[in-house]
Scaffold this active site. Structure first.
Site, PDB file in Angstrom:
ATOM      1  N   GLY A 207     122.530  34.994  -5.276  1.00  0.00           N
ATOM      2  CA  GLY A 207     122.467  35.813  -6.494  1.00  0.00           C
ATOM      3  C   GLY A 207     121.091  35.742  -7.112  1.00  0.00           C
ATOM      4  N   ASN A 208     120.951  36.228  -8.336  1.00  0.00           N
ATOM      5  CA  ASN A 208     119.677  36.123  -9.046  1.00  0.00           C
ATOM      6  C   ASN A 208     119.932  35.957 -10.544  1.00  0.00           C
ATOM      7  OD1 ASN A 208     119.668  38.850 -10.348  1.00  0.00           O
ATOM      8  ND2 ASN A 208     119.736  39.494  -8.202  1.00  0.00           N
TER       9      ASN A 208
END
Ligand code: PMT
Length: 398
Positions: A207-208
């Site tokens: 993810g980020n």
């Protein structure tokens, strides 16, 4: 030009300390500010604080014979261009909803016929009480604008909904609501927000840091301008936007499918989402067991949604973002061209106080014709307003 008059109504909640910065924000932006405080508000912060910040006397008691105006609440109501209640307790919300006038704040508000803005802040249990919900619905039916509290750390020492938004966000919300907006009536706009999540196995993912704040602010303002807005978003903690079609997705490929399905009939797409460029080649059905020593994960490229749309576009305007940690301007210009965009907002995400997760951003707008417009650091709501205003001009062919 004559100064705009804002009457700021202060009621007794712990968030009152933040309301002091709110007063400053309006004074700083050239408003004439007059404050009114409840008796309970005076227990949290002194009258002197607000008198000093607003550079005006503070009204607390309608029967104070030292008042210069014999009918103080009517004089104030007539003077007012905008009325802001911040923080708004459950008590003042109930009084406003029912038309109760039993002190300087409630009486002056009842006498005010100008636009009213309410910023509730309270304990989550009080916020969730059906009576509070009912009273807020009544206020909205009366045309009062309500800025919902945020989920955050409450004075009670835990995370929940009830926290007052930051003063800069309140200022941006009011200016967005009260200043003339471009009309985007009959325009269909797709906005993307948040980060995509690429699953490795049932428990792990790539993810980020995107929270969705930037994209949600863009969707909210475009909707306030009358556009029919679809917000395609990755997993976020943010609340659904009223009046906006909310489409929840997880992966980049899901986001692509959701945007592509609506693209043909759209007038514009604003891609504020942080889309993962890569995903694991294989998503394991079961949790992958630890091995001794290093573990290698093979990644494959995800579609570049914006680049694909750049090739498909016929009449649509495309707005992209560039999240860079180096060579911001050079990379932004390259992205604008490579993805065939009409407008690109470049932000330097290596800076801690802007970009991912923060309430503020600072962007450089690059246009197809080579023009560049810097937008100095401000709330994401204000930045969103500027971007959508520019998009509205592009849609008008200007
Ligand atoms: O969500 P917040 O916490 O508020 O943070 C806001 C933000 C930092 C995420 C936002 O301001 C921002 O910069 N969004 C774009 C993030 C990004 O993916 O940038 P990029 O430079 O990698 O991509 C360029 C553009 O192509 C972006 O518009 C992106 O949405 C799009 N893209 C990227 C990769 C991909 N596979 N498909 C895409 O469409």
């Amino acid at each position: 030009m004559a100064k705009k008059h804002i009457a700021i109504y202060l009621t007794g909640g712990i968030a009152l300390y933040k309301a002091a910065s709110c007063v400053r924000e309006f004074v700083k932006h050239g408003y004439e500010v007059r404050c009114v405080m409840t008796e309970n508000a005076l227990k949290f912060v002194s009258k002197l604080t607000f008198e000093t910040l607003s550079q005006n006397p503070v009204l607390t008691d309608l029967f104070d014979r030292n008042n210069q105006n014999s009918v103080a609440h009517i004089e104030l109501a007539d003077w007012t261009d905008i009325a802001l209640v911040v923080p708004a307790t459950a008590d003042i919300i109930a009084k406003m909803a029912l038309g109760i006038a039993d002190d300087a704040v409630s009486t002056s508000l009842l006498a005010t016929a100008k636009p009213k803005y309410v910023v509730p802040a309270m304990n989550d249990k009080m916020w969730d009480n059906p009576a509070t919900k009912r009273n807020l619905d009544l206020l909205k039916q009366d045309g009062v604008q309500v800025l919902e509290p945020e989920v955050g750390f409450l004075a009670e020492g835990y995370q929940a909904k009830g926290r007052m938004p930051e003063p800069k966000a309140i200022y941006a919300w009011i200016t967005a609501k009260s200043s003339p907006k471009p009309s985007l009536k009959d325009k269909k706009i797709i906005v993307t927000a948040g980060g995509t999540v690429e699953e490795i196995d049932p428990v792990r993912f790539l993810g980020n840091h995107s929270t969705g704040k930037m994209g949600y602010a863009l969707a909210a303002y475009a909707s306030a301008c009358g556009a029919s807005v679809t917000l395609v978003h990755g997993p976020t903690n943010l609340h659904d936007l009223p009046g906006v079609e909310m489409v929840s997705v997880t992966s980049a490929r899901e986001m692509f499918a959701a945007v592509k399905a609506r693209f043909e009939t759209a007038d514009a797409v604003i891609m504020a989402a942080a889309v993962a460029d890569y995903r694991p080649e294989i998503k394991a059905d079961q949790k992958i067991k630890k091995v001794s020593g290093p573990w290698q994960l093979t990644l494959v490229r995800n579609p570049d949604i914006l680049q694909e749309l750049g090739q498909l576009k016929t009449h649509q305007k495309l707005v992209g973002f560039a999240a860079e940690t180096q060579n911001l301007f050079e990379n932004a210009k390259k992205k604008l061209q490579r993805k065939n965009l009409d407008l690109l907002a470049a932000n330097d995400v290596s800076k801690k106080d802007i970009g991912f997760g923060s309430d503020e951003n600072e962007v450089y707008l690059y246009f197809k014709d080579g023009k560049m417009l810097p937008l100095k650091k401000d709330s994401k709501q204000k930045i969103a307003q500027e971007i959508v205003d520019q998009l509205a001009l592009l849609l008008k062919g200007e």
